[in-house]
Write a protein that holds these residues in place. Structure first.
Motif, PDB file in Angstrom:
ATOM      1  N   ILE A  64       0.870  -1.177   0.000  1.00  0.00           N
ATOM      2  CA  ILE A  64       0.000   0.000   0.000  1.00  0.00           C
ATOM      3  C   ILE A  64       0.905   1.226   0.000  1.00  0.00           C
ATOM      4  N   TYR A  75      -8.007   7.634   1.455  1.00  0.00           N
ATOM      5  CA  TYR A  75      -7.742   6.198   1.523  1.00  0.00           C
ATOM      6  C   TYR A  75      -6.296   5.966   1.101  1.00  0.00           C
ATOM      7  N   LYS A  77      -3.839   3.159  -1.120  1.00  0.00           N
ATOM      8  CA  LYS A  77      -4.081   2.220  -2.224  1.00  0.00           C
ATOM      9  C   LYS A  77      -2.795   1.525  -2.639  1.00  0.00           C
ATOM     10  N   THR A  79      -1.470  -1.548  -5.819  1.00  0.00           N
ATOM     11  CA  THR A  79      -1.831  -2.423  -6.939  1.00  0.00           C
ATOM     12  C   THR A  79      -0.728  -3.441  -7.169  1.00  0.00           C
ATOM     13  N   THR A  90      -6.286  -4.476  -7.245  1.00  0.00           N
ATOM     14  CA  THR A  90      -6.205  -3.214  -6.514  1.00  0.00           C
ATOM     15  C   THR A  90      -6.703  -3.427  -5.095  1.00  0.00           C
ATOM     16  N   ILE A  92      -7.674  -1.232  -1.659  1.00  0.00           N
ATOM     17  CA  ILE A  92      -7.938   0.078  -1.059  1.00  0.00           C
ATOM     18  C   ILE A  92      -8.027  -0.105   0.448  1.00  0.00           C
ATOM     19  N   ASP A  94      -8.892   1.257   4.027  1.00  0.00           N
ATOM     20  CA  ASP A  94      -9.802   2.253   4.610  1.00  0.00           C
ATOM     21  C   ASP A  94      -9.302   2.675   5.993  1.00  0.00           C
TER      22      ASP A  94
END
Length: 200
Positions: A64, A75, A77, A79, A90, A92, A94
């Motif tokens: 991340i 957020y 993120k 990938t 992906t 995400i 939180d």
């Protein structure tokens, strides 16, 4: 005269070789960038990364490493590409709904956080993960995961300060299309110890 030229050339060669070797011997840590995600989420200036284990995969992990905004909320993120299928995944994270678990200790900060995993399909799979931040090494261990649902809306995480975590979600009715907004309120109950156990 020839002897002086040979000594001069040898000296220049020695200086050049020493310079090249000193450049190549710089510590590798100098080239590592500090994680902006770790700084934002935990106020820790470190090159260690927040790494999430990708659920239902063969030990795949996702770093991340990006901060994003969705509907004015922040957020984190990451990938990665699935090594077996070539599919782009992906994740995400939180961080708005991080819940601190009270049975942490002086050296380990334990917390629950929701995260979303999506691939090339239309699925938007929400999970909660149990994480442990080692305060001495600044390493984060993702120790357990539980599935919450596909294309649900997360309403609230309610922790009793001991071992019980209630998660209020909105989910789709059986006959409702996933493209529609979920309407049904549901409470998922979990018992948090060293793992996440779902209560029936």
């Amino acid at each position: 005269m020839k002897t002086i030229k040979i000594i001069y050339k040898t000296t220049l060669l020695f200086i050049f070789a020493t310079t090249i070797l000193s450049c190549n011997n710089k510590p590798k840590s100098d080239t590592k960038k500090n994680s902006k995600v770790m700084l934002k989420l935990f106020n820790i200036n470190t090159s260690n990364q927040l790494i999430v284990n990708v659920p239902e995969s063969h030990k795949e992990q996702c770093i991340i490493n990006e901060l994003i905004k969705v509907d004015s909320l922040g957020y984190a993120k990451g990938t990665r590409t699935n090594e077996e299928t070539g599919e782009k995944i992906t994740v995400i994270f939180d961080y708005n709904n991080i819940v601190t678990i009270n049975h942490s200790d002086k050296s380990v900060f334990r917390f629950i956080s929701p995260f979303i995993v999506s691939g090339s399909g239309s699925g938007n799979f929400k999970y909660i993960g149990l994480f442990e931040l080692n305060k001495k090494t600044n390493n984060i261990n993702h120790s357990d995961t539980r599935f919450l649902g596909d294309r649900i809306v997360l309403e609230k995480l309610d922790y009793d300060g001991n071992e019980t975590l209630d998660i209020i979600i909105k989910t789709h009715r059986k006959e409702q299309s996933f493209s529609e907004t979920p309407k049904v309120t549901k409470i998922l109950k979990f018992n948090i110890t060293n793992i996440i156990n779902k209560k029936e």
